[in-house]
Design a protein around this motif. Structure first.
Motif, PDB file in Angstrom:
ATOM      1  N   ALA A 221      51.981  82.676 -30.823  1.00 64.32           N
ATOM      2  CA  ALA A 221      51.987  81.482 -31.668  1.00 64.32           C
ATOM      3  C   ALA A 221      51.037  81.653 -32.852  1.00 64.32           C
ATOM      4  N   ALA A 222      49.864  82.219 -32.585  1.00 65.92           N
ATOM      5  CA  ALA A 222      48.890  82.413 -33.651  1.00 65.92           C
ATOM      6  C   ALA A 222      49.416  83.387 -34.697  1.00 65.92           C
ATOM      7  N   ASP A 223      50.111  84.436 -34.251  1.00 64.94           N
ATOM      8  CA  ASP A 223      50.680  85.411 -35.175  1.00 64.94           C
ATOM      9  C   ASP A 223      51.746  84.764 -36.053  1.00 64.94           C
ATOM     10  N   ALA A 224      52.588  83.928 -35.453  1.00 68.73           N
ATOM     11  CA  ALA A 224      53.636  83.258 -36.223  1.00 68.73           C
ATOM     12  C   ALA A 224      53.025  82.311 -37.252  1.00 68.73           C
ATOM     13  N   ALA A 225      52.002  81.579 -36.852  1.00 65.26           N
ATOM     14  CA  ALA A 225      51.380  80.612 -37.756  1.00 65.26           C
ATOM     15  C   ALA A 225      50.628  81.299 -38.885  1.00 65.26           C
ATOM     16  N   ALA A 226      50.040  82.459 -38.584  1.00 69.83           N
ATOM     17  CA  ALA A 226      49.228  83.152 -39.583  1.00 69.83           C
ATOM     18  C   ALA A 226      50.051  83.605 -40.773  1.00 69.83           C
ATOM     19  N   ASP A 227      51.320  83.887 -40.552  1.00 74.29           N
ATOM     20  CA  ASP A 227      52.194  84.352 -41.629  1.00 74.29           C
ATOM     21  C   ASP A 227      52.821  83.207 -42.407  1.00 74.29           C
ATOM     22  N   ARG A 228      52.495  81.968 -42.026  1.00 75.65           N
ATOM     23  CA  ARG A 228      53.138  80.802 -42.627  1.00 75.65           C
ATOM     24  C   ARG A 228      52.101  79.702 -42.845  1.00 75.65           C
TER      25      ARG A 228
ATOM     26  N   ARG B  44      60.605  81.417 -35.380  1.00 77.64           N
ATOM     27  CA  ARG B  44      60.094  81.652 -36.732  1.00 77.64           C
ATOM     28  C   ARG B  44      61.158  81.352 -37.769  1.00 77.64           C
ATOM     29  N   TRP B  45      62.424  81.658 -37.438  1.00 76.76           N
ATOM     30  CA  TRP B  45      63.524  81.303 -38.351  1.00 76.76           C
ATOM     31  C   TRP B  45      63.596  79.791 -38.521  1.00 76.76           C
ATOM     32  N   VAL B  46      63.448  79.053 -37.435  1.00 73.04           N
ATOM     33  CA  VAL B  46      63.457  77.593 -37.527  1.00 73.04           C
ATOM     34  C   VAL B  46      62.343  77.124 -38.457  1.00 73.04           C
ATOM     35  N   ALA B  47      61.144  77.634 -38.244  1.00 77.62           N
ATOM     36  CA  ALA B  47      60.012  77.230 -39.073  1.00 77.62           C
ATOM     37  C   ALA B  47      60.260  77.542 -40.537  1.00 77.62           C
ATOM     38  N   ASP B  48      60.742  78.737 -40.827  1.00 77.29           N
ATOM     39  CA  ASP B  48      61.002  79.119 -42.218  1.00 77.29           C
ATOM     40  C   ASP B  48      62.100  78.252 -42.834  1.00 77.29           C
ATOM     41  N   THR B  49      63.083  77.886 -42.022  1.00 79.11           N
ATOM     42  CA  THR B  49      64.211  77.114 -42.532  1.00 79.11           C
ATOM     43  C   THR B  49      63.819  75.686 -42.879  1.00 79.11           C
ATOM     44  N   VAL B  50      63.092  75.028 -41.980  1.00 83.11           N
ATOM     45  CA  VAL B  50      62.774  73.619 -42.229  1.00 83.11           C
ATOM     46  C   VAL B  50      61.668  73.452 -43.261  1.00 83.11           C
ATOM     47  N   SER B  51      60.858  74.490 -43.475  1.00 87.39           N
ATOM     48  CA  SER B  51      59.750  74.382 -44.429  1.00 87.39           C
ATOM     49  C   SER B  51      59.995  75.140 -45.724  1.00 87.39           C
ATOM     50  N   ALA B  52      61.219  75.631 -45.919  1.00 88.39           N
ATOM     51  CA  ALA B  52      61.530  76.371 -47.138  1.00 88.39           C
ATOM     52  C   ALA B  52      61.362  75.481 -48.371  1.00 88.39           C
ATOM     53  N   ASP B  53      61.059  76.117 -49.510  1.00 88.86           N
ATOM     54  CA  ASP B  53      60.835  75.360 -50.743  1.00 88.86           C
ATOM     55  C   ASP B  53      62.064  74.547 -51.146  1.00 88.86           C
ATOM     56  N   ASP B  54      63.263  75.100 -50.848  1.00 91.90           N
ATOM     57  CA  ASP B  54      64.479  74.395 -51.245  1.00 91.90           C
ATOM     58  C   ASP B  54      65.056  73.531 -50.128  1.00 91.90           C
ATOM     59  N   ALA B  55      64.320  73.389 -49.034  1.00 91.43           N
ATOM     60  CA  ALA B  55      64.791  72.530 -47.945  1.00 91.43           C
ATOM     61  C   ALA B  55      64.740  71.071 -48.401  1.00 91.43           C
ATOM     62  N   PRO B  56      65.703  70.270 -47.978  1.00 95.35           N
ATOM     63  CA  PRO B  56      65.757  68.875 -48.432  1.00 95.35           C
ATOM     64  C   PRO B  56      64.808  67.953 -47.678  1.00 95.35           C
ATOM     65  N   ILE B  57      63.884  68.520 -46.912  1.00 97.94           N
ATOM     66  CA  ILE B  57      62.905  67.715 -46.199  1.00 97.94           C
ATOM     67  C   ILE B  57      61.513  68.278 -46.465  1.00 97.94           C
ATOM     68  N   ASP B  58      60.537  67.430 -46.344  1.00100.56           N
ATOM     69  CA  ASP B  58      59.142  67.843 -46.459  1.00100.56           C
ATOM     70  C   ASP B  58      58.612  67.995 -45.038  1.00100.56           C
ATOM     71  N   ALA B  59      58.609  69.218 -44.550  1.00102.51           N
ATOM     72  CA  ALA B  59      58.285  69.460 -43.140  1.00102.51           C
ATOM     73  C   ALA B  59      57.005  70.268 -42.993  1.00102.51           C
ATOM     74  N   SER B  60      56.197  69.869 -42.036  1.00101.19           N
ATOM     75  CA  SER B  60      55.071  70.681 -41.582  1.00101.19           C
ATOM     76  C   SER B  60      55.434  71.221 -40.203  1.00101.19           C
ATOM     77  N   VAL B  61      54.909  72.399 -39.896  1.00102.03           N
ATOM     78  CA  VAL B  61      55.307  73.092 -38.665  1.00102.03           C
ATOM     79  C   VAL B  61      54.097  73.394 -37.814  1.00102.03           C
ATOM     80  N   ALA B  62      54.253  73.140 -36.515  1.00103.91           N
ATOM     81  CA  ALA B  62      53.283  73.585 -35.518  1.00103.91           C
ATOM     82  C   ALA B  62      54.002  74.482 -34.530  1.00103.91           C
ATOM     83  N   PHE B  63      53.364  75.569 -34.145  1.00101.09           N
ATOM     84  CA  PHE B  63      53.910  76.478 -33.148  1.00101.09           C
ATOM     85  C   PHE B  63      53.180  76.313 -31.823  1.00101.09           C
ATOM     86  N   THR B  64      53.925  76.470 -30.744  1.00101.05           N
ATOM     87  CA  THR B  64      53.303  76.681 -29.445  1.00101.05           C
ATOM     88  C   THR B  64      54.126  77.705 -28.700  1.00101.05           C
ATOM     89  N   ASP B  65      53.469  78.430 -27.809  1.00 98.66           N
ATOM     90  CA  ASP B  65      54.134  79.499 -27.078  1.00 98.66           C
ATOM     91  C   ASP B  65      53.349  79.731 -25.790  1.00 98.66           C
TER      92      ASP B  65
END
Length: 257
Positions: free
Chosen positions: A40-47, A13-34
């Protein structure tokens, strides 16, 4: 950049929050699997993220493995085919991780990251071995740095040797102190014991499975036990020698022989 995060626990979840943060220098979309789809569904629901099947065949620009250290080699083999540009891990062990990525993803960018903190204590230092550089890995590192973290390069050997001291040895020493001690009134604590008590609280607030993985992955606990035994058996002269070595001179940084 489309990033698949394999493992939807705290670090994933830290990885997802980091790469998709508003101030991140990349435009990233995130998919979770577990391995547990509900996690995975819980992590995605909060983001602003989605989930994909762990056994699926989706393709992604980058795959980030946020799984236990012992699971990394198998996870690399399973998920490398789903990475189009890069595969990285954030497990905390680098020798086996890098070797597995070289074997199963020879044509991809590859890097092994180790956030040297628990996610509630971000930002902090992040060690990285860049095994095959490229724009995707550079962008991921830039996103981690944009989160206020200090990303520093190392080698797999240097990192894993350091973990013997800063993780396996440190955790063993702290847990042993807590297990060996008795409950005392707060007024009896000295500055040293109070600090140790706080550190022991920090170590024991996490998951025992995580700490067990560290002990299995790295040496260090035996050396702590040997040092404690040497201190317990020392006469005045031997104790003074051990004390001076611990004071911090060059010889004091060497392990007991």
């Amino acid at each position: 950049m489309d990033v698949l995060v394999v493992g939807a626990g705290e670090i994933g979840r830290w990885v997802a929050d980091t790469v998709s943060a508003d101030d991140a220098p990349i435009d990233a979309s995130v998919a979770f699997t577990d391995r547990d789809p509900t996690v995975a569904a819980d992590a995605a629901a909060d983001r602003d993220a989605r989930t994909v099947d762990a056994d699926g065949d989706t393709s992604h620009d980058a795959v980030c493995l946020a799984v236990p250290m012992s699971a990394v080699p198998a996870a690399v083999a399973a998920y490398a085919p789903r990475a189009e540009r890069a595969i990285v891990d954030v497990s905390g062990e680098m020798t086996d991780a890098v070797a597995a990525m070289r074997e199963h993803a020879p044509d991809l960018e590859r890097a092994s990251y180790h956030p040297l903190f628990a996610p509630p204590r971000v930002p902090g230092n992040v060690a990285v071995v860049v095994d095959e550089a490229g724009p995707t890995v550079e962008s991921l590192s830039a996103a981690v740095e944009a989160g206020g973290n200090d990303v520093f390069e190392t080698t797999a050997d240097e990192h894993d040797e350091a973990m013997e001291t800063v993780q396996a040895g440190a955790h063993a020493a702290v847990l042993a102190w807590r297990l060996a001690g008795e409950d005392v009134r707060e007024e009896f604590h000295t500055p040293v014991s109070a600090a140790l008590d706080d550190v022991a609280d920090t170590v024991t607030e996490g998951s025992p499975a995580v700490y067990a993985e560290i002990q299995r992955a790295f040496d260090g606990a035996d050396e702590v036990a040997e040092a404690a035994a040497a201190i317990a058996a020392a006469d005045d002269g031997a104790f003074a020698d051990l004390y001076e070595r611990a004071r911090g001179d060059r010889e004091g940084r060497d392990r007991l022989e």
